[in-house]
Write an enzyme that holds these catalytic residues in place. Structure first.
Site, PDB file in Angstrom:
ATOM      1  N   ASP A 161     -19.159  -7.046  10.854  1.00  0.00           N
ATOM      2  CA  ASP A 161     -19.685  -7.119   9.751  1.00  0.00           C
ATOM      3  C   ASP A 161     -19.325  -8.746   8.826  1.00  0.00           C
ATOM      4  O   ASP A 161     -18.252  -9.113   9.307  1.00  0.00           O
ATOM      5  CB  ASP A 161     -18.509  -6.306   8.758  1.00  0.00           C
TER       6      ASP A 161
ATOM      7  N   ASN B 118     -30.283  -0.383  10.496  1.00  0.00           N
ATOM      8  CA  ASN B 118     -30.466  -1.743  10.404  1.00  0.00           C
ATOM      9  C   ASN B 118     -31.655  -2.327  10.772  1.00  0.00           C
ATOM     10  O   ASN B 118     -32.786  -2.469  10.323  1.00  0.00           O
ATOM     11  CB  ASN B 118     -29.588  -2.692  11.885  1.00  0.00           C
TER      12      ASN B 118
END
Length: 253
Positions: free
Chosen positions: A33, A81
């Site tokens: 991340d 995503n």
């Protein structure tokens, strides 16, 4: 060598010397991340951030070879995503495809896809399948590349696979309900046959799993690191191992 680099190397060596390698995790899950925030902070583009994050993967796997880690699961692309604008998603998929090809050609890793292949573009599917086939006989760290992965999606897929399997055998819903237990579902997960993650690392300072390995992480230890993934250093990795080794894993006892 700059003084800062020398101090860093000495500190990393000190941290490594305090790690009990006998207590090292066998399976590490990593939520990669902070690529976009790293790029923004450094004045770069989103694509440059994703590429920097991809470049960090082989380096991190190299650190894992210095321990007794056997499995590493890398969350590279979530099901959420896939809803990103095409102008951002396509370059990200290109980076992921090139990264997977690189892992497969390295010769040290056994690549395994974790996720729902059917929701990915055909080209990405082909790259993942080819990488798995090319590395199936490699005796090295098993690297799960979580692409098109979501924890809820995985459990739904596992239950669907379980139902279809028993339907093909003629098992009724009543009979299945009578015998169903945890292991029946575990046998249909993307990671079936693998040990559950001992340690889950998330970078960028976020302190949540966001659906990562919901089923498998029931007994995992979590380590949340403040640095963005592209800036993740060996000393950060060693701190995570040190922190893990210092914990007492009681599994509810």
């Amino acid at each position: 060598m700059k003084l800062r680099d020398l101090v860093y190397r000495l500190y990393a060596r000190r941290v490594e010397g305090r790690i009990d390698h006998d207590a090292a995790p066998k399976h590490i899950g990593v939520i990669l991340d902070g690529n976009r925030r790293w790029a923004k902070a450094s004045g770069g583009t989103t694509v440059q951030g994703h590429q920097a994050g991809a470049d960090k993967i082989s380096e991190m796997l190299g650190w894992c070879t210095e321990t007794d880690v056997e499995v590493v699961t890398l969350w590279m692309l979530s099901t959420d995503n896939l809803d990103r604008p095409e102008v951002e998603l396509r370059p990200l998929l290109n980076i992921i495809e090139n990264t997977v090809r690189g892992l497969a050609s390295d010769g040290r890793w056994r690549v395994h896809h974790v996720g729902n292949l059917d929701i990915l573009p055909a080209g990405t599917q082909s790259v993942l399948k080819e990488a798995m086939e090319a590395t199936r006989d490699i005796d090295g760290i098993l690297v799960n590349v979580a692409v098109g992965y979501g924890g809820r999606q995985e459990i739904a897929d596992a239950v669907r696979s379980l139902l279809l399997e028993h339907a093909s055998k003629g098992t009724s819903f009543e009979e299945l309900a009578e015998i169903l237990d945890i292991e029946h579902i575990a046998e249909h997960l993307y990671t079936r046959g693998q040990p559950d993650p001992d340690l889950v690392i998330r970078t960028s300072g976020e302190q949540r799993l966001s659906g990562f390995m919901l089923w498998q992480s029931a007994h995992s230890e979590y380590y949340f690191c403040e640095v963005f993934w592209p800036a993740f250093r060996k000393v950060d990795f060693l701190r995570a191992l040190r922190d893990y080794a210092a914990r007492h894993r009681r599994y509810g006892s």
